[in-house]
Design a protein around this motif. Sequence first.
Motif, PDB file in Angstrom:
ATOM      1  N   GLU A  93       0.912  -1.293   0.070  1.00  0.00           N
ATOM      2  CA  GLU A  93      -0.104  -0.020   0.060  1.00  0.00           C
ATOM      3  C   GLU A  93       1.074   1.078   0.147  1.00  0.00           C
ATOM      4  OE1 GLU A  93      -2.546  -0.149   3.471  1.00  0.00           O
ATOM      5  OE2 GLU A  93      -3.808  -1.807   2.416  1.00  0.00           O
ATOM      6  N   ARG A  94       1.920   1.158   0.640  1.00  0.00           N
ATOM      7  CA  ARG A  94       2.874   2.329   0.866  1.00  0.00           C
ATOM      8  C   ARG A  94       3.474   2.561  -0.474  1.00  0.00           C
ATOM      9  NH1 ARG A  94       5.594   1.266   6.648  1.00  0.00           N
ATOM     10  NH2 ARG A  94       3.751   1.476   7.922  1.00  0.00           N
ATOM     11  N   LEU A  95       3.875   1.550  -1.110  1.00  0.00           N
ATOM     12  CA  LEU A  95       4.517   1.707  -2.564  1.00  0.00           C
ATOM     13  C   LEU A  95       3.817   2.134  -3.243  1.00  0.00           C
ATOM     14  CD1 LEU A  95       6.817  -1.688  -2.536  1.00  0.00           C
ATOM     15  CD2 LEU A  95       7.666   0.761  -2.222  1.00  0.00           C
ATOM     16  N   SER A  96       2.555   1.624  -3.353  1.00  0.00           N
ATOM     17  CA  SER A  96       1.513   2.241  -4.280  1.00  0.00           C
ATOM     18  C   SER A  96       1.065   3.608  -4.074  1.00  0.00           C
ATOM     19  CB  SER A  96       0.337   1.257  -4.349  1.00  0.00           C
ATOM     20  OG  SER A  96       0.437  -0.006  -4.597  1.00  0.00           O
ATOM     21  N   GLY A  97       1.060   4.159  -2.859  1.00  0.00           N
ATOM     22  CA  GLY A  97       0.607   5.328  -2.650  1.00  0.00           C
ATOM     23  C   GLY A  97       1.442   6.530  -3.080  1.00  0.00           C
ATOM     24  N   ARG A  98       2.828   6.110  -3.307  1.00  0.00           N
ATOM     25  CA  ARG A  98       3.747   6.922  -3.964  1.00  0.00           C
ATOM     26  C   ARG A  98       3.512   7.479  -5.106  1.00  0.00           C
ATOM     27  NH1 ARG A  98       9.746   3.958  -3.208  1.00  0.00           N
ATOM     28  NH2 ARG A  98       9.891   4.082  -0.598  1.00  0.00           N
ATOM     29  N   GLY A  99       2.660   6.411  -6.000  1.00  0.00           N
ATOM     30  CA  GLY A  99       2.446   7.034  -7.351  1.00  0.00           C
ATOM     31  C   GLY A  99       3.468   7.152  -8.404  1.00  0.00           C
ATOM     32  N   THR A 100       4.438   6.775  -8.010  1.00  0.00           N
ATOM     33  CA  THR A 100       5.701   7.060  -8.950  1.00  0.00           C
ATOM     34  C   THR A 100       6.165   5.737  -9.435  1.00  0.00           C
ATOM     35  OG1 THR A 100       7.348   6.795  -6.903  1.00  0.00           O
ATOM     36  CG2 THR A 100       6.650   8.831  -7.520  1.00  0.00           C
ATOM     37  N   ASP A 101       5.826   4.642  -9.292  1.00  0.00           N
ATOM     38  CA  ASP A 101       6.174   3.230  -9.707  1.00  0.00           C
ATOM     39  C   ASP A 101       5.268   2.531 -10.670  1.00  0.00           C
ATOM     40  OD1 ASP A 101       8.910   3.702  -8.653  1.00  0.00           O
ATOM     41  OD2 ASP A 101       8.366   2.917  -6.633  1.00  0.00           O
ATOM     42  N   SER A 102       5.570   1.655 -11.472  1.00  0.00           N
ATOM     43  CA  SER A 102       4.427   1.041 -12.057  1.00  0.00           C
ATOM     44  C   SER A 102       4.359  -0.322 -11.201  1.00  0.00           C
ATOM     45  CB  SER A 102       5.364   0.360 -13.490  1.00  0.00           C
ATOM     46  OG  SER A 102       6.294  -0.395 -13.283  1.00  0.00           O
ATOM     47  N   VAL A 103       3.060  -1.058 -11.701  1.00  0.00           N
ATOM     48  CA  VAL A 103       2.535  -2.096 -10.966  1.00  0.00           C
ATOM     49  C   VAL A 103       3.840  -3.152 -10.991  1.00  0.00           C
ATOM     50  CG1 VAL A 103       1.258  -4.064 -10.767  1.00  0.00           C
ATOM     51  CG2 VAL A 103       0.388  -1.635 -11.653  1.00  0.00           C
ATOM     52  N   GLU A 104       4.477  -3.283 -12.073  1.00  0.00           N
ATOM     53  CA  GLU A 104       5.711  -4.531 -12.105  1.00  0.00           C
ATOM     54  C   GLU A 104       6.606  -4.092 -11.135  1.00  0.00           C
ATOM     55  OE1 GLU A 104       4.021  -2.793 -14.633  1.00  0.00           O
ATOM     56  OE2 GLU A 104       3.045  -4.305 -15.897  1.00  0.00           O
ATOM     57  N   THR A 105       6.985  -2.731 -11.046  1.00  0.00           N
ATOM     58  CA  THR A 105       8.029  -2.166 -10.211  1.00  0.00           C
ATOM     59  C   THR A 105       7.633  -2.365  -8.779  1.00  0.00           C
ATOM     60  OG1 THR A 105       8.847  -0.445 -11.769  1.00  0.00           O
ATOM     61  CG2 THR A 105       9.378  -0.344  -9.541  1.00  0.00           C
ATOM     62  N   ILE A 106       6.549  -2.199  -8.423  1.00  0.00           N
ATOM     63  CA  ILE A 106       5.845  -2.538  -7.043  1.00  0.00           C
ATOM     64  C   ILE A 106       6.330  -3.987  -6.625  1.00  0.00           C
ATOM     65  CG2 ILE A 106       4.039  -2.411  -5.716  1.00  0.00           C
ATOM     66  CD1 ILE A 106       3.062   0.313  -6.956  1.00  0.00           C
ATOM     67  N   LEU A 107       5.455  -4.707  -7.630  1.00  0.00           N
ATOM     68  CA  LEU A 107       5.703  -6.058  -7.353  1.00  0.00           C
ATOM     69  C   LEU A 107       7.361  -6.695  -7.162  1.00  0.00           C
ATOM     70  CD1 LEU A 107       2.972  -7.515  -9.745  1.00  0.00           C
ATOM     71  CD2 LEU A 107       2.834  -7.374  -7.229  1.00  0.00           C
ATOM     72  N   ARG A 108       8.019  -6.174  -7.991  1.00  0.00           N
ATOM     73  CA  ARG A 108       9.458  -6.585  -7.768  1.00  0.00           C
ATOM     74  C   ARG A 108      10.178  -5.968  -6.781  1.00  0.00           C
ATOM     75  NH1 ARG A 108      11.664  -3.551 -11.696  1.00  0.00           N
ATOM     76  NH2 ARG A 108      12.825  -2.248 -10.410  1.00  0.00           N
ATOM     77  N   ARG A 109       9.658  -4.793  -6.077  1.00  0.00           N
ATOM     78  CA  ARG A 109      10.215  -4.280  -4.930  1.00  0.00           C
ATOM     79  C   ARG A 109       9.499  -5.208  -3.526  1.00  0.00           C
ATOM     80  NH1 ARG A 109      12.630   0.661  -5.066  1.00  0.00           N
ATOM     81  NH2 ARG A 109      12.373   1.761  -7.000  1.00  0.00           N
ATOM     82  N   ILE A 110       8.361  -5.491  -3.844  1.00  0.00           N
ATOM     83  CA  ILE A 110       7.593  -6.389  -2.399  1.00  0.00           C
ATOM     84  C   ILE A 110       8.429  -7.516  -2.780  1.00  0.00           C
ATOM     85  CG2 ILE A 110       5.958  -7.743  -1.885  1.00  0.00           C
ATOM     86  CD1 ILE A 110       4.113  -5.537  -2.835  1.00  0.00           C
ATOM     87  N   GLY A 111       8.935  -8.397  -3.533  1.00  0.00           N
ATOM     88  CA  GLY A 111       9.505  -9.611  -3.793  1.00  0.00           C
ATOM     89  C   GLY A 111      11.255  -9.234  -3.202  1.00  0.00           C
ATOM     90  N   ALA A 112      11.665  -8.113  -3.379  1.00  0.00           N
ATOM     91  CA  ALA A 112      12.887  -7.714  -2.933  1.00  0.00           C
ATOM     92  C   ALA A 112      12.911  -7.729  -1.439  1.00  0.00           C
ATOM     93  CB  ALA A 112      13.692  -6.565  -3.715  1.00  0.00           C
ATOM     94  N   ALA A 113      11.811  -6.942  -0.904  1.00  0.00           N
ATOM     95  CA  ALA A 113      11.752  -6.561   0.369  1.00  0.00           C
ATOM     96  C   ALA A 113      11.811  -8.296   1.195  1.00  0.00           C
ATOM     97  CB  ALA A 113      10.330  -6.124   0.636  1.00  0.00           C
ATOM     98  N   ARG A 114      11.181  -9.341   0.804  1.00  0.00           N
ATOM     99  CA  ARG A 114      11.336 -10.471   1.350  1.00  0.00           C
ATOM    100  C   ARG A 114      12.472 -10.756   1.552  1.00  0.00           C
ATOM    101  NH1 ARG A 114       6.806 -13.949   1.662  1.00  0.00           N
ATOM    102  NH2 ARG A 114       4.801 -13.082   0.857  1.00  0.00           N
ATOM    103  N   ASP A 115      13.447 -10.559   0.600  1.00  0.00           N
ATOM    104  CA  ASP A 115      14.736 -10.953   0.889  1.00  0.00           C
ATOM    105  C   ASP A 115      15.533 -10.237   1.693  1.00  0.00           C
ATOM    106  OD1 ASP A 115      14.764 -13.276  -1.077  1.00  0.00           O
ATOM    107  OD2 ASP A 115      14.959 -11.850  -2.662  1.00  0.00           O
ATOM    108  N   GLU A 116      15.461  -8.847   1.552  1.00  0.00           N
ATOM    109  CA  GLU A 116      15.861  -7.789   2.641  1.00  0.00           C
ATOM    110  C   GLU A 116      15.874  -7.935   4.111  1.00  0.00           C
ATOM    111  OE1 GLU A 116      15.246  -3.902   1.122  1.00  0.00           O
ATOM    112  OE2 GLU A 116      15.521  -4.603  -1.184  1.00  0.00           O
ATOM    113  N   MET A 117      14.468  -8.539   4.103  1.00  0.00           N
ATOM    114  CA  MET A 117      13.919  -8.658   5.663  1.00  0.00           C
ATOM    115  C   MET A 117      14.861  -9.983   6.128  1.00  0.00           C
ATOM    116  SD  MET A 117      10.051  -7.093   6.102  1.00  0.00           S
ATOM    117  CE  MET A 117       9.572  -7.940   4.409  1.00  0.00           C
ATOM    118  N   ARG A 118      15.260 -10.840   5.430  1.00  0.00           N
ATOM    119  CA  ARG A 118      15.756 -11.972   6.210  1.00  0.00           C
ATOM    120  C   ARG A 118      17.315 -11.617   6.439  1.00  0.00           C
ATOM    121  NH1 ARG A 118      14.055 -14.060   0.884  1.00  0.00           N
ATOM    122  NH2 ARG A 118      12.168 -15.637   1.588  1.00  0.00           N
ATOM    123  N   HIS A 119      17.715 -10.237   6.309  1.00  0.00           N
ATOM    124  CA  HIS A 119      18.927  -9.877   6.991  1.00  0.00           C
ATOM    125  C   HIS A 119      18.846  -8.942   8.055  1.00  0.00           C
ATOM    126  CE1 HIS A 119      21.686 -11.220   3.646  1.00  0.00           C
ATOM    127  NE2 HIS A 119      20.341 -11.065   2.914  1.00  0.00           N
TER     128      HIS A 119
END
Length: 202
Positions: free
Chosen positions: A130-156
């Motif tokens: 929701e926060r990423l979508s609320g920026r209004g600066t990224d495409s749906v594909e970019t948002i989905l990629r960032r959510i996927g990356a967030a999973r990996d990042e939070m493992r650290h």
Amino acid sequence: MPGQLFIVAAPSGAGKTTLVSLLIGNDPGIHVSISTTTRTPRPGEENGREYHFVDVQNFREMVHRNEFVEWAEVHGNYYGTSLQWIKMEMDAGRDVLLEIDWQGAQQVRKSFPEAVSVFVMPPSLEALGERLSGRGTDSVETILRRIGAARDEMRHADEFDYVIINDELSRALDDLQSIVNASRLKYTIQCQRHAALFAALL
């Protein structure tokens, strides 16, 4: 005495930039490093304020000259932090805060093992989306990629000294300020900053 170094990292959309901005507004004793990046400026961003914007060739030349204490490729763009600037600020007794990702934090710890590190997490993946979508600066594909990356990042997150769950902004800000305050009150820091007092009392 040299200043302290604070590291704040988080997946994109967790609220790291907002938290850091509010902290700096409340605590003038902390100086934030301005990163160098190859990404395109977002609306309202200015060169030298949010980032130092450079092209890929210039960035690679800076890497070759060992000008960065850390650098990484994130979501297709390069980001780096000036080693000389950090040393100059800390040598002058000023506290420095780095707003970087987990990869950068790993690199910084090699040069500054005493750095205090904080990882900011979203309360859920749904809230992150929701926060990423609320920026209004990224495409749906970019948002989905960032959510996927967030999973990996939070493992650290377990690599950091502290973890803040940014569910309520005001509480998260209080947590971050508390970490900074507690770090400044460590015995070794107080002894250095108030050497004459400790010499007289102890």
